[in-house]
Design a protein around this motif. Structure first.
Motif, PDB file in Angstrom:
ATOM      1  N   ASN A  80      31.666  40.773  41.864  1.00  0.00           N
ATOM      2  CA  ASN A  80      32.590  39.840  41.213  1.00  0.00           C
ATOM      3  C   ASN A  80      32.081  39.445  39.832  1.00  0.00           C
ATOM      4  O   ASN A  80      32.808  39.467  38.848  1.00  0.00           O
ATOM      5  CB  ASN A  80      32.759  38.583  42.072  1.00  0.00           C
ATOM      6  CG  ASN A  80      33.780  38.781  43.163  1.00  0.00           C
ATOM      7  OD1 ASN A  80      34.807  39.412  42.940  1.00  0.00           O
ATOM      8  ND2 ASN A  80      33.497  38.260  44.340  1.00  0.00           N
ATOM      9  N   LYS A 218      36.060  41.895  46.719  1.00  0.00           N
ATOM     10  CA  LYS A 218      36.991  42.128  45.614  1.00  0.00           C
ATOM     11  C   LYS A 218      37.544  43.543  45.769  1.00  0.00           C
ATOM     12  O   LYS A 218      36.974  44.362  46.499  1.00  0.00           O
ATOM     13  CB  LYS A 218      36.267  42.003  44.269  1.00  0.00           C
ATOM     14  CG  LYS A 218      35.142  43.033  44.076  1.00  0.00           C
ATOM     15  CD  LYS A 218      34.603  43.045  42.667  1.00  0.00           C
ATOM     16  CE  LYS A 218      35.615  43.586  41.706  1.00  0.00           C
ATOM     17  NZ  LYS A 218      35.026  43.935  40.403  1.00  0.00           N
ATOM     18  N   SER A 249      33.806  33.150  48.160  1.00  0.00           N
ATOM     19  CA  SER A 249      33.373  34.204  47.243  1.00  0.00           C
ATOM     20  C   SER A 249      33.202  33.726  45.817  1.00  0.00           C
ATOM     21  O   SER A 249      33.881  32.796  45.364  1.00  0.00           O
ATOM     22  CB  SER A 249      34.410  35.340  47.249  1.00  0.00           C
ATOM     23  OG  SER A 249      34.521  35.866  48.548  1.00  0.00           O
ATOM     24  N   THR A 250      32.309  34.394  45.134  1.00  0.00           N
ATOM     25  CA  THR A 250      32.185  34.196  43.695  1.00  0.00           C
ATOM     26  C   THR A 250      33.401  34.831  43.026  1.00  0.00           C
ATOM     27  O   THR A 250      34.154  35.577  43.656  1.00  0.00           O
ATOM     28  CB  THR A 250      30.905  34.862  43.158  1.00  0.00           C
ATOM     29  OG1 THR A 250      30.920  36.246  43.541  1.00  0.00           O
ATOM     30  CG2 THR A 250      29.664  34.199  43.741  1.00  0.00           C
ATOM     31  N   ILE A 251      33.577  34.523  41.770  1.00  0.00           N
ATOM     32  CA  ILE A 251      34.702  35.096  41.043  1.00  0.00           C
ATOM     33  C   ILE A 251      34.191  35.799  39.790  1.00  0.00           C
ATOM     34  O   ILE A 251      33.001  35.740  39.472  1.00  0.00           O
ATOM     35  CB  ILE A 251      35.732  34.011  40.648  1.00  0.00           C
ATOM     36  CG1 ILE A 251      35.071  32.968  39.724  1.00  0.00           C
ATOM     37  CG2 ILE A 251      36.317  33.356  41.884  1.00  0.00           C
ATOM     38  CD1 ILE A 251      36.065  31.996  39.117  1.00  0.00           C
ATOM     39  N   ASN A 252      35.101  36.449  39.096  1.00  0.00           N
ATOM     40  CA  ASN A 252      34.760  37.132  37.856  1.00  0.00           C
ATOM     41  C   ASN A 252      34.689  36.100  36.728  1.00  0.00           C
ATOM     42  O   ASN A 252      35.710  35.565  36.312  1.00  0.00           O
ATOM     43  CB  ASN A 252      35.822  38.189  37.565  1.00  0.00           C
ATOM     44  CG  ASN A 252      35.562  38.912  36.253  1.00  0.00           C
ATOM     45  OD1 ASN A 252      34.537  38.696  35.606  1.00  0.00           O
ATOM     46  ND2 ASN A 252      36.491  39.775  35.878  1.00  0.00           N
ATOM     47  N   ASP A 255      37.097  36.191  33.740  1.00  0.00           N
ATOM     48  CA  ASP A 255      38.534  35.983  33.869  1.00  0.00           C
ATOM     49  C   ASP A 255      38.894  34.549  33.474  1.00  0.00           C
ATOM     50  O   ASP A 255      38.729  33.611  34.252  1.00  0.00           O
ATOM     51  CB  ASP A 255      38.946  36.264  35.315  1.00  0.00           C
ATOM     52  CG  ASP A 255      40.462  36.223  35.475  1.00  0.00           C
ATOM     53  OD1 ASP A 255      41.156  35.711  34.561  1.00  0.00           O
ATOM     54  OD2 ASP A 255      40.941  36.698  36.526  1.00  0.00           O
ATOM     55  N   LEU A 258      40.833  31.900  35.558  1.00  0.00           N
ATOM     56  CA  LEU A 258      40.277  31.247  36.750  1.00  0.00           C
ATOM     57  C   LEU A 258      39.604  29.930  36.370  1.00  0.00           C
ATOM     58  O   LEU A 258      39.293  29.699  35.198  1.00  0.00           O
ATOM     59  CB  LEU A 258      39.278  32.203  37.416  1.00  0.00           C
ATOM     60  CG  LEU A 258      39.910  33.500  37.936  1.00  0.00           C
ATOM     61  CD1 LEU A 258      38.840  34.449  38.460  1.00  0.00           C
ATOM     62  CD2 LEU A 258      40.948  33.200  39.018  1.00  0.00           C
ATOM     63  N   ARG A 263      33.875  29.874  37.487  1.00  0.00           N
ATOM     64  CA  ARG A 263      33.339  30.943  36.621  1.00  0.00           C
ATOM     65  C   ARG A 263      31.872  30.661  36.311  1.00  0.00           C
ATOM     66  O   ARG A 263      31.022  31.550  36.392  1.00  0.00           O
ATOM     67  CB  ARG A 263      34.146  31.034  35.323  1.00  0.00           C
ATOM     68  CG  ARG A 263      35.577  31.537  35.522  1.00  0.00           C
ATOM     69  CD  ARG A 263      36.398  31.322  34.262  1.00  0.00           C
ATOM     70  NE  ARG A 263      35.854  32.054  33.129  1.00  0.00           N
ATOM     71  CZ  ARG A 263      36.010  31.687  31.860  1.00  0.00           C
ATOM     72  NH1 ARG A 263      36.692  30.576  31.567  1.00  0.00           N
ATOM     73  NH2 ARG A 263      35.492  32.415  30.889  1.00  0.00           N
ATOM     74  N   SER A 266      29.669  31.118  39.345  1.00  0.00           N
ATOM     75  CA  SER A 266      29.504  32.552  39.635  1.00  0.00           C
ATOM     76  C   SER A 266      28.514  33.185  38.665  1.00  0.00           C
ATOM     77  O   SER A 266      27.657  33.985  39.052  1.00  0.00           O
ATOM     78  CB  SER A 266      30.856  33.260  39.543  1.00  0.00           C
ATOM     79  OG  SER A 266      31.757  32.721  40.467  1.00  0.00           O
TER      80      SER A 266
END
Lengths: 369, 697
Positions: A80, A218, A249-252, A255, A258, A263, A266
């Protein structure tokens, strides 16, 4: 190509033939496609002999080595949010021995991988100057042997035809274009002890960092279409089908659509958490960046006074609303060896990452008094 | 139109006077003085401050605004931007005294204000100082922070108070032409035994060679940039100095995160040649020290993520070796080695400050030198952290070793890197230590990584420099902590003007204003480069002892103390009001002992090894201390030496090299491991020295 398409054909054919078998007592010869040798991974599995002297000996890739085109059984994956390594691009792959699979532990721990698992991470640049060429610099392996995870680092030759085992650490100076900016880097290929510094767990036992359910959860654009990575691993037989319904979950971090705090959490998890955790390299600083601990933003240093006063004007590790008065923003911007964070794996500033952290700090409105 | 004008006037009258700041010292100087009142500062776009006061740093400063102030009488003056209207601002302030071009810092401040505006805490500045009639002061605001322009400040004049209690000595900060990126050292670089500020960049060694000071003690320097090859590694984590090739000019070791660079001085110290190893070393503290006691200076570098490393001097080069078992925890955690003689047997032991990771990895260690020599020529060490009570997982980056109670052995201040849980460990004289922190008064000392002993007020009692605070010793293992001293939070210690008081260097110079106490500085010049069996040229590892009417003080000669910086190699003692030194005794790493009677005070004494020696190895006395057998194969049985107080024995080979050294536990010495040949046995106790030749079969 590809092994994947052939693999899928195999899957389709097997039930069909079984069905045929069950519906008819007559012996029906097995379709030769089923026994196509490509169904067995051609990776050269010799656990006792690992690590090999050269990357090509493993037979992870087919065709021209530098194309990094995986053979059957070597599955590409992504995270991610990825670790920043001086703007190097990365291609990650996983391979496991035939018939073995990983198990889910929890969302935030690495999967319980079977013996013989190999994680493959290739570091490369596009737009290397002067001719805007692509160049693979190094390929890092982590191999799960009887004695535990071992590191194996392969340094690519200039001709880009082979990579050779080297855990002594070295530098590769070059220039590359990052978007419109010309960047100078004295790229650090880590030594074995550098590897362990980030990868260690309790009692200095080496572990992977990336392949946790929270980071793998993902979709990935496989050659046969897009699919969730964990589902893909289950389908391929690399992961026991025992995942919970929901994975935190972690995210990108890239992005921008979000939420900013997710962010940042993560980004900090993948870049900082492996050192600033209990019993890890920098456990003695009052910060904890693991994603499962950082909902409490005091763990990220918000309103926490630093122990190490390298500049008395930086009043807090994270000073709400004031990035320029925050230790974390100063360290993440610095390239000075004894100030910069992360300590290893970075020699130039991650401009976008630093901007993210500054934006977040400046958005905070907590009152520290 | 009229309304607007009225509004504008009202605006001015309700806030402050018109802007009265200027773009340079000379522009401000030409104007009339301000007096008590409130003033406005507009955009900060004039000359930046000439130096940075009150320990403030110079980075991100491009501009300043200047205001002149001349008090009509002595006042306690407060300059403050800590006004309600400035709540959101972020100011920084310097106060200078003197004439333009020759300004001296008085004080400075960044964030002492209370008003926060919408900030999470106040970034406004308040500085209070004693302003003297007939002096000219300059108030300078700089632009380090983003929101630093367009604010008001007030100047208030109060009656000058009686002098407040301040630290036993004060330091004055002034600028220096140190041009490098790393102000890493304050150590002699041209062989005159005066400490020179050393500032390093990748292609330059910037040295401010110390010149004779002005009559008032103001230091003078000759700044010289020596161009080097581009150093593979920089002193980003530490620097050490020592003359490993014994040519009379100190060489430098740069410890970086991925390796080590040596810069070796040429025949007259005017150029340096680089040697950078290919070895991957995550350097922390580095030292020069004669690890194998062969008279040649070796180097030692703590490794953060692997066993520490040594560079052994073979007479022509420094050979990389793994750790010799010293600081060899597999995954490192080695932050600062300091080479000391903790058990007073006159050989060098080593304490390793440790940090990070598992409890085992971060537990401090003490290595006792057993006095025997391994087959490869290195000394035999034994780690006795647990037995000595120093095996502490406290999380420290360095420890300051000194005899803080002047009882003749080295105690230990373990400065915490994570909290106010610093420790004072008393040396019990029997290879154990007792935690005496409870009454020591050290808890308010600053947290950080730089902990170094020194007698900063020359009262004959050791103090401790700890991250910008000084712990002034009371002589009984208790301390009085001063955190308001004008010194850098980390920096190098030495004597910038040869006045016998310890000064600091980091960015600026911080000159100790001294007092009436007396002192001596001793340069230990080992002679191993000229004669077999003698010590390294810097005398590193020597124990220096002085005796005055007040008692005995001891120091070890060390290269590399604290965590990052290189401090003076001269051995400095304050002796308080004492006016005579009865004797100086130097126990050299070679085993040679020199005694100097009645030296001059308040000056530098250079002692060449073996000049005042009590033992002539080429013609030993025959004191009949060996009963039998002689020649011997396994043991020497000695005569009854019970009349001697805790004697130490040493065995020297035919070349004068000390091959055994330890306390005499009974009247029998095991010499079975020595090779065949002729030796000299020496037994010492206080001023008594007995010696005899023997033959090993």
């Amino acid at each position: 190509m590809s092994s994947f398409r052939l693999f899928l054909i195999g899957i389709l054919v097997i039930p069909f033939t079984l069905l045929s078998c069950g519906s008819d007592d007559n012996y029906i010869p097995v379709d030769p496609v089923v026994e196509d040798p490509v169904l067995e991974s051609p990776v050269n599995y010799d656990l006792a002999a690992f690590p090999f002297t050269t990357l090509s000996e493993y037979n992870f890739f087919e065709g021209n080595l530098v194309e990094l085109e995986p053979v059957y059984g070597v599955i590409p994956y992504n995270l991610n949010s990825g670790l920043f390594t001086d703007y190097a691009h990365k291609k990650r792959f996983v391979w496991m021995p035939d018939g073995s699979k990983a198990n889910y532990v929890n969302d935030y721990s690495i999967l319980d991988f079977p013996l013989g698992t190999i994680l493959i991470k290739n570091f490369y640049y596009d737009n290397v100057q002067p001719n805007n060429t692509s160049q693979v610099i190094e390929t890092r392996l982590q191999i799960k042997k009887e004695e535990g995870w071992v590191f194996a680092n392969y340094v690519w030759n200039e001709e880009q035809t082979e990579a050779t085992f080297d855990l002594n650490g070295s530098f590769v100076p070059f220039q590359f274009m990052h978007e419109t900016e010309l960047m100078d880097v004295n790229y650090r290929i880590p030594s074995g002890s550098n590897c362990l510094t980030c990868h260690k767990s309790d009692n200095d036992v080496a572990l992977p960092i990336g392949p946790k359910p929270q980071n793998l959860n993902k979709s990935y654009n496989y050659s046969d279409g897009s699919m969730n990575q964990l589902q893909k691993w289950i389908e391929f037989g690399y992961l026991e089908d025992s995942l919970p319904e929901h994975i935190v979950s972690t995210i990108n971090w890239e992005d921008e659509a979000l939420p900013l705090d997710l962010r940042v959490r993560s980004y900090l998890d993948i870049n900082c958490a492996h050192c600033h955790a209990d019993e890890r390299h920098c456990d003695y600083r009052p910060v904890r960046f693991e994603f499962n601990l950082s909902e409490d933003i005091s763990n990220l240093g918000v309103c926490i006074e630093p122990h190490e006063v390298f500049d008395p004007s930086l009043t807090y590790i994270v000073n709400p609303g004031n990035a320029e008065r925050s230790v974390i923003a100063t360290r993440i911007n610095s390239t000075e060896e004894s100030i910069r964070m992360p300590l290893l794996g970075r020699t130039i500033t991650h401009i976008e990452g630093a901007q993210l952290i500054e934006e977040w700090i400046n958005s905070l409105t907590n009152n520290c008094e | 139109m009229k309304k607007l004008l009225l509004f504008t006037l009202a605006c001015f009258s309700s806030s402050a006077l018109l802007a009265q700041s200027y773009d340079s010292c000379t522009a401000a100087s030409a104007e009339t003085t301000i007096t008590a009142g409130t003033y406005s500062v507009g955009t900060i776009d004039g000359d930046m401050p000439t130096s940075f006061c009150g320990g403030l740093t110079s980075n991100n400063v491009d501009f300043g605004e200047w205001i002149k102030y001349e008090p009509t009488q002595n006042y306690l003056v407060t300059v403050s931007s800590d006004l309600d209207t400035n709540g959101d601002k972020d100011t920084r302030l310097h106060i200078f005294v003197g004439t333009c071009g020759a300004l001296q810092c008085v004080t400075g401040d960044d964030d002492s204000g209370d008003f926060t505006g919408t900030n999470s805490s106040s970034y406004l500045s308040v500085a209070t100082f004693l302003a003297e009639e007939n002096e000219t002061y300059y108030i300078v605001w700089d632009d380090k922070w983003n929101d630093s322009s367009d604010f008001d400040f007030s100047l208030t004049e109060d009656d000058a108070p009686p002098v407040e209690e301040e630290a036993p000595v004060i330091f004055e900060q002034s600028s220096i032409a140190a041009t490098g990126n790393y102000d890493s050292g304050l150590v002699d670089m041209n062989g005159d035994y005066l400490d020179d500020p050393v500032s390093i960049s990748s292609t330059t060694i910037n040295i401010n060679y110390q010149l004779a000071p002005d009559l008032d003690g103001t230091p003078n320097f000759n700044p010289v940039d020596i161009t080097t090859t581009t150093a593979d590694f920089l002193p980003s984590w530490s620097m050490a100095a020592g003359d490993w090739d014994a040519n009379g000019y100190n060489d430098l070791l740069y410890g970086a995160g991925n390796g080590v660079t040596f810069m070796t001085a040429n025949v007259d110290g005017t150029a340096f040649s680089e040697t950078s190893g290919p070895e991957d070393v995550f350097s922390q503290r580095s030292n020069f020290v004669d690890i194998n006691n062969d008279g040649l200076l070796d180097a030692f570098v703590c490794h953060d993520v692997a066993p520490s490393v040594s560079y052994i001097n073979n007479g022509t080069s420094l050979i990389f070796e793994n750790t010799n078992g010293l600081g060899d925890y597999t995954s490192g955690g080695n932050y600062a080695s300091v080479w000391i003689d903790f058990d007073n047997d006159h050989d060098i032991d080593m304490f390793m400050a440790k940090c990070g990771g598992s409890t085992a990895r971060r537990t401090n260690q003490l290595y006792e030198n057993l006095g025997d020599i391994n087959e490869d020529g290195t000394n035999v060490y034994q780690e006795i952290g647990v037995a000595s009570n120093l095996a502490d997982p406290i999380q420290t980056w360095s420890a300051a070793w000194g005899d803080y109670d002047n009882d003749g052995d080295m105690d230990c201040y373990v400065g915490s890197s994570t909290g106010y849980d610093h420790k004072i460990m008393r040396n019990n004289g029997d290879k154990t230590f007792t935690d005496v922190t409870v009454d020591a008064g050290v808890s308010t000392a600053n947290i950080g990584h730089e902990n170094v002993p020194g007698d900063f007020d020359n009262d004959g009692i050791l103090d401790i420099y700890s991250n910008g605070s000084i712990l002034f010793g009371n002589g009984d293992l208790t301390f009085t902590v001063y955190t308001n001293v004008t010194i850098p939070s980390v920096g190098s210690i030495g004597d910038l003007n040869n006045d016998g008081f310890l000064d600091f260097f980091e960015g600026s110079i911080f000159v100790n204003q001294g007092n009436d106490n007396n002192w001596i500085k001793i340069v230990t010049k080992g002679m191993g480069h000229e004669e077999d069996g003698l010590s390294n040229i810097n005398g590193i590892g020597a124990r220096v002892e002085i005796n005055t009417a007040s008692g005995t003080q001891i120091r070890d000669v060390r290269s590399g103390e604290g965590f990052r910086h290189m401090h003076s190699l001269n051995t400095h003692f304050g002796i308080g009001a004492d006016t005579e030194i009865n004797y100086i005794k130097i126990y050299w790493p070679s085993g040679i002992e020199d005694v100097i009677l009645d030296p001059n005070i308040n000056e530098v004494l250079v002692v060449e090894e073996n000049t005042f020696s009590t033992l002539d190895l080429s013609d030993p006395k025959n004191d009949n201390i060996i009963l039998y057998p002689n020649p011997t194969k396994d043991y020497l049985n000695l005569t009854d030496l019970q009349s001697l107080d805790d004697p130490i024995f040493s065995v020297f080979d035919i070349n004068g090299r000390r091959v055994m050294n330890a306390r005499l536990s009974d009247n029998k010495i095991d010499v079975s491991h020595l090779s065949v040949g002729q030796y000299v046995l020496r037994v010492t106790s206080g001023n008594k020295v007995l010696s005899q030749k023997f033959m090993k079969k």
